[in-house]
Design an enzyme around this catalytic site. Structure first.
Site, short mmCIF file in Angstrom:
data_model
loop_
_atom_site.label_atom_id
_atom_site.label_comp_id
_atom_site.label_asym_id
_atom_site.label_seq_id
_atom_site.Cartn_x
_atom_site.Cartn_y
_atom_site.Cartn_z
N ASN A 1 6.68 6.40 -0.88
CA ASN A 1 8.00 5.74 -0.96
C ASN A 1 8.55 5.31 0.40
O ASN A 1 9.76 5.26 0.58
CB ASN A 1 9.04 6.67 -1.64
CG ASN A 1 8.60 7.04 -3.03
OD1 ASN A 1 7.97 6.22 -3.71
ND2 ASN A 1 8.91 8.25 -3.46
N ARG A 2 7.68 5.06 1.34
CA ARG A 2 8.08 4.62 2.69
C ARG A 2 8.89 5.69 3.45
O ARG A 2 9.55 5.38 4.45
CB ARG A 2 8.91 3.31 2.64
CG ARG A 2 8.16 2.13 2.02
CD ARG A 2 7.02 1.72 2.94
NE ARG A 2 6.32 0.53 2.48
CZ ARG A 2 5.17 0.53 1.78
NH1 ARG A 2 4.60 1.68 1.44
NH2 ARG A 2 4.57 -0.58 1.45
N LEU A 3 8.83 6.93 2.97
CA LEU A 3 9.54 8.02 3.67
C LEU A 3 8.55 8.69 4.63
O LEU A 3 8.17 9.85 4.46
CB LEU A 3 10.12 9.03 2.66
CG LEU A 3 11.15 8.45 1.68
CD1 LEU A 3 11.65 9.51 0.71
CD2 LEU A 3 12.34 7.87 2.46
N ASN B 1 0.86 -1.18 0.00
CA ASN B 1 0.00 0.00 0.00
C ASN B 1 0.89 1.23 0.00
O ASN B 1 1.90 1.26 0.70
CB ASN B 1 -0.88 0.03 1.26
CG ASN B 1 -1.94 -1.04 1.22
OD1 ASN B 1 -2.59 -1.23 0.21
ND2 ASN B 1 -2.09 -1.76 2.31
#
Ligand SMILES: Cc1cc2nc3c(=O)[nH]c(=O)nc-3n(C[C@H](O)[C@H](O)[C@H](O)COP(=O)(O)O)c2cc1C
Length: 211
Positions: free
Chosen positions: A189-191, A8
Protein backbone atom coordinates in the site's frame (compact mmCIF):
# COMPACT_ATOMS: atom_id res chain seq x y z
CA UNK A 1 2.39 3.57 -24.38
CA UNK A 2 0.38 3.43 -21.21
CA UNK A 3 2.53 4.13 -18.17
CA UNK A 4 -0.02 5.33 -15.65
CA UNK A 5 -1.51 1.86 -15.11
CA UNK A 6 1.82 0.19 -14.29
CA UNK A 7 1.65 -0.75 -10.60
CA UNK A 8 3.90 -3.01 -8.58
CA UNK A 9 3.21 -3.99 -5.01
CA UNK A 10 6.14 -4.47 -2.65
CA UNK A 11 5.94 -7.07 0.08
CA UNK A 12 9.23 -8.95 0.35
CA UNK A 13 10.58 -7.62 3.60
CA UNK A 14 10.36 -5.00 6.35
CA UNK A 15 12.66 -2.59 8.10
CA UNK A 16 12.33 -1.33 11.66
CA UNK A 17 14.51 0.76 13.96
CA UNK A 18 14.92 -2.42 16.02
CA UNK A 19 15.95 -4.79 13.22
CA UNK A 20 18.48 -2.48 11.51
CA UNK A 21 22.10 -2.54 12.60
CA UNK A 22 23.08 0.41 14.80
CA UNK A 23 26.05 0.88 12.46
CA UNK A 24 25.00 2.04 8.95
CA UNK A 25 28.13 0.52 7.35
CA UNK A 26 27.20 -2.92 8.73
CA UNK A 27 23.61 -2.37 7.60
CA UNK A 28 24.94 -1.48 4.14
CA UNK A 29 27.11 -4.59 4.12
CA UNK A 30 24.11 -6.80 4.99
CA UNK A 31 22.07 -5.36 2.15
CA UNK A 32 24.94 -5.42 -0.34
CA UNK A 33 25.51 -9.11 0.46
CA UNK A 34 21.84 -9.81 -0.24
CA UNK A 35 22.14 -7.90 -3.54
CA UNK A 36 25.26 -9.87 -4.51
CA UNK A 37 23.33 -13.13 -3.97
CA UNK A 38 20.23 -11.82 -5.77
CA UNK A 39 19.56 -11.84 -9.50
CA UNK A 40 20.61 -8.18 -9.89
CA UNK A 41 22.95 -7.91 -12.87
CA UNK A 42 24.99 -4.99 -11.51
CA UNK A 43 24.58 -5.05 -7.72
CA UNK A 44 27.59 -2.75 -7.21
CA UNK A 45 26.30 -0.13 -9.66
CA UNK A 46 25.42 3.15 -7.96
CA UNK A 47 24.21 6.44 -9.24
CA UNK A 48 26.69 9.16 -8.32
CA UNK A 49 25.16 12.63 -8.19
CA UNK A 50 27.27 15.75 -8.17
CA UNK A 51 26.60 19.46 -8.31
CA UNK A 52 27.65 20.24 -11.87
CA UNK A 53 30.00 23.10 -12.71
CA UNK A 54 26.93 24.79 -14.26
CA UNK A 55 25.17 24.63 -10.86
CA UNK A 56 22.74 21.90 -11.91
CA UNK A 57 22.71 18.43 -10.32
CA UNK A 58 24.02 15.64 -12.54
CA UNK A 59 23.95 11.86 -12.11
CA UNK A 60 25.67 8.89 -13.67
CA UNK A 61 26.34 5.25 -12.80
CA UNK A 62 29.74 4.23 -11.41
CA UNK A 63 30.79 0.94 -9.81
CA UNK A 64 31.51 0.59 -6.12
CA UNK A 65 34.91 -1.10 -5.78
CA UNK A 66 35.67 -0.95 -2.05
CA UNK A 67 33.99 0.21 1.10
CA UNK A 68 34.72 0.28 4.80
CA UNK A 69 34.04 2.70 7.65
CA UNK A 70 36.31 5.26 5.95
CA UNK A 71 34.05 5.48 2.91
CA UNK A 72 32.89 4.21 -0.49
CA UNK A 73 35.41 4.03 -3.34
CA UNK A 74 34.90 4.24 -7.11
CA UNK A 75 37.40 4.88 -9.92
CA UNK A 76 37.23 7.31 -12.78
CA UNK A 77 38.98 9.91 -14.91
CA UNK A 78 39.83 12.93 -12.71
CA UNK A 79 39.51 15.26 -15.74
CA UNK A 80 35.98 14.03 -16.56
CA UNK A 81 32.88 16.13 -16.01
CA UNK A 82 32.27 14.45 -12.64
CA UNK A 83 35.92 15.03 -11.69
CA UNK A 84 35.59 18.75 -12.42
CA UNK A 85 32.32 18.92 -10.49
CA UNK A 86 33.83 17.21 -7.43
CA UNK A 87 36.85 19.51 -7.62
CA UNK A 88 34.52 22.51 -7.40
CA UNK A 89 32.09 21.00 -4.89
CA UNK A 90 32.92 17.72 -3.12
CA UNK A 91 29.33 17.25 -1.85
CA UNK A 92 27.95 14.14 -3.62
CA UNK A 93 25.33 11.47 -3.20
CA UNK A 94 25.37 7.77 -3.99
CA UNK A 95 22.22 5.85 -4.80
CA UNK A 96 21.71 2.11 -5.05
CA UNK A 97 18.47 0.58 -6.39
CA UNK A 98 17.96 -3.17 -6.25
CA UNK A 99 14.48 -3.74 -7.72
CA UNK A 100 14.45 -7.50 -7.17
CA UNK A 101 14.89 -6.85 -3.43
CA UNK A 102 12.53 -3.84 -3.43
CA UNK A 103 15.30 -1.78 -1.84
CA UNK A 104 17.11 1.49 -2.34
CA UNK A 105 19.91 3.13 -0.36
CA UNK A 106 20.78 6.83 -0.45
CA UNK A 107 24.12 8.01 0.89
CA UNK A 108 25.38 11.57 0.96
CA UNK A 109 28.78 12.86 1.91
CA UNK A 110 31.99 14.40 0.66
CA UNK A 111 34.21 12.91 -2.05
CA UNK A 112 37.98 13.07 -1.80
CA UNK A 113 40.67 11.60 -4.05
CA UNK A 114 42.04 8.29 -2.77
CA UNK A 115 45.78 8.15 -2.29
CA UNK A 116 47.98 7.25 -5.25
CA UNK A 117 48.76 3.79 -3.81
CA UNK A 118 45.09 2.73 -3.77
CA UNK A 119 44.56 3.93 -7.36
CA UNK A 120 47.74 2.24 -8.57
CA UNK A 121 46.95 -1.06 -6.86
CA UNK A 122 43.48 -1.14 -8.40
CA UNK A 123 44.70 0.00 -11.85
CA UNK A 124 47.34 -2.71 -12.18
CA UNK A 125 44.76 -5.39 -11.34
CA UNK A 126 42.48 -4.26 -14.21
CA UNK A 127 42.48 -6.25 -17.48
CA UNK A 128 44.97 -4.92 -20.07
CA UNK A 129 42.25 -3.62 -22.41
CA UNK A 130 40.57 -1.68 -19.58
CA UNK A 131 43.93 -0.13 -18.72
CA UNK A 132 44.35 0.88 -22.36
CA UNK A 133 40.81 2.28 -22.47
CA UNK A 134 41.58 4.48 -19.45
CA UNK A 135 44.57 5.92 -21.34
CA UNK A 136 42.68 6.29 -24.63
CA UNK A 137 39.50 7.96 -23.40
CA UNK A 138 39.59 11.64 -22.56
CA UNK A 139 36.40 11.03 -20.64
CA UNK A 140 33.56 13.55 -21.17
CA UNK A 141 35.38 15.48 -23.94
CA UNK A 142 33.80 15.86 -27.38
CA UNK A 143 35.37 13.57 -29.98
CA UNK A 144 34.92 13.65 -33.75
CA UNK A 145 33.93 10.00 -34.26
CA UNK A 146 33.94 6.41 -32.98
CA UNK A 147 36.91 5.75 -35.32
CA UNK A 148 38.92 8.48 -33.55
CA UNK A 149 38.43 6.67 -30.23
CA UNK A 150 39.30 3.25 -31.65
CA UNK A 151 42.41 4.65 -33.31
CA UNK A 152 43.59 6.10 -29.98
CA UNK A 153 42.90 2.74 -28.33
CA UNK A 154 45.07 0.94 -30.93
CA UNK A 155 47.82 3.57 -30.57
CA UNK A 156 47.97 3.15 -26.79
CA UNK A 157 47.96 -0.63 -27.25
CA UNK A 158 51.12 -0.24 -29.34
CA UNK A 159 52.67 2.16 -26.81
CA UNK A 160 52.26 -0.41 -24.07
CA UNK A 161 52.79 -3.63 -26.06
CA UNK A 162 56.15 -4.32 -24.41
CA UNK A 163 55.56 -2.82 -20.98
CA UNK A 164 52.79 -2.86 -18.40
CA UNK A 165 50.56 0.24 -18.62
CA UNK A 166 51.26 2.67 -15.81
CA UNK A 167 48.55 4.45 -13.86
CA UNK A 168 47.54 7.48 -15.96
CA UNK A 169 48.15 10.72 -14.00
CA UNK A 170 44.55 11.79 -14.74
CA UNK A 171 42.91 8.58 -13.45
CA UNK A 172 42.18 7.21 -9.97
CA UNK A 173 39.78 6.71 -7.12
CA UNK A 174 37.42 8.86 -5.11
CA UNK A 175 36.41 7.97 -1.58
CA UNK A 176 32.99 9.20 -0.48
CA UNK A 177 32.89 9.81 3.27
CA UNK A 178 29.23 9.51 4.27
CA UNK A 179 27.42 11.81 6.65
CA UNK A 180 23.91 10.42 5.98
CA UNK A 181 22.41 7.06 4.91
CA UNK A 182 18.81 6.22 4.12
CA UNK A 183 17.64 2.62 3.75
CA UNK A 184 14.32 2.15 1.93
CA UNK A 185 12.34 -1.06 1.89
CA UNK A 186 9.21 -1.28 -0.28
CA UNK A 187 6.04 -2.28 1.63
CA UNK A 188 2.38 -2.87 0.81
CA UNK A 189 0.00 0.00 0.00
CA UNK A 190 2.93 2.38 -0.59
CA UNK A 191 3.56 2.47 3.19
CA UNK A 192 7.25 1.90 2.66
CA UNK A 193 9.87 1.73 5.41
CA UNK A 194 12.52 4.45 5.49
CA UNK A 195 15.28 4.42 8.07
CA UNK A 196 17.63 7.39 8.21
CA UNK A 197 21.08 7.47 9.85
CA UNK A 198 22.65 10.85 10.52
CA UNK A 199 26.05 11.51 12.00
CA UNK A 200 26.11 13.86 14.98
CA UNK A 201 29.63 14.33 16.32
CA UNK A 202 30.81 10.72 16.04
CA UNK A 203 27.47 9.10 16.86
CA UNK A 204 25.00 7.79 14.27
CA UNK A 205 21.39 8.59 15.19
CA UNK A 206 18.55 6.57 13.68
CA UNK A 207 15.14 7.92 12.67
CA UNK A 208 12.13 6.55 10.81
CA UNK A 209 10.78 8.76 7.99
CA UNK A 210 7.30 8.84 6.50
CA UNK A 211 7.26 7.19 3.09
C1 LIG B 1 26.94 -0.12 -15.34
C2 LIG B 1 27.83 1.08 -15.53
C3 LIG B 1 29.02 1.16 -14.83
C4 LIG B 1 29.86 2.27 -14.97
N1 LIG B 1 30.98 2.36 -14.21
C5 LIG B 1 31.76 3.46 -14.29
C6 LIG B 1 32.86 3.64 -13.39
O1 LIG B 1 33.10 2.83 -12.45
N2 LIG B 1 33.63 4.75 -13.55
C7 LIG B 1 33.36 5.68 -14.52
O2 LIG B 1 34.11 6.66 -14.62
N3 LIG B 1 32.31 5.57 -15.34
C8 LIG B 1 31.50 4.48 -15.25
N4 LIG B 1 30.40 4.36 -16.07
C9 LIG B 1 30.14 5.43 -17.08
C10 LIG B 1 29.49 6.65 -16.39
O3 LIG B 1 28.13 6.37 -16.12
C11 LIG B 1 29.63 7.94 -17.21
O4 LIG B 1 29.10 7.74 -18.50
C12 LIG B 1 31.07 8.41 -17.32
O5 LIG B 1 31.77 8.22 -16.11
C13 LIG B 1 31.15 9.88 -17.73
O6 LIG B 1 30.49 10.67 -16.77
P1 LIG B 1 30.78 12.25 -16.59
O7 LIG B 1 30.85 12.83 -17.97
O8 LIG B 1 29.63 12.77 -15.80
O9 LIG B 1 32.09 12.38 -15.86
C14 LIG B 1 29.53 3.29 -15.90
C15 LIG B 1 28.31 3.22 -16.59
C16 LIG B 1 27.47 2.15 -16.39
C17 LIG B 1 26.12 2.12 -17.08
Amino acid sequence: MKLDTIRNEYNLSALTKKNVDTNPFRQFENWLKAALYSKEKEPTAMSLSTIGTDGFPDSRIVLLKFFNENGFVFFTNYSSEKGKSIEKNPAVSLHFFWPSLERQIRISGKAEKTNHGISEKYFIERPFDSQIAAWASEQSKEIPSREFLEKRFEEYKKTFENNTPKLPPFWGGYNVVPQKFEFWQGRVNRLHDRILYEKNEKIWTIKRLAP
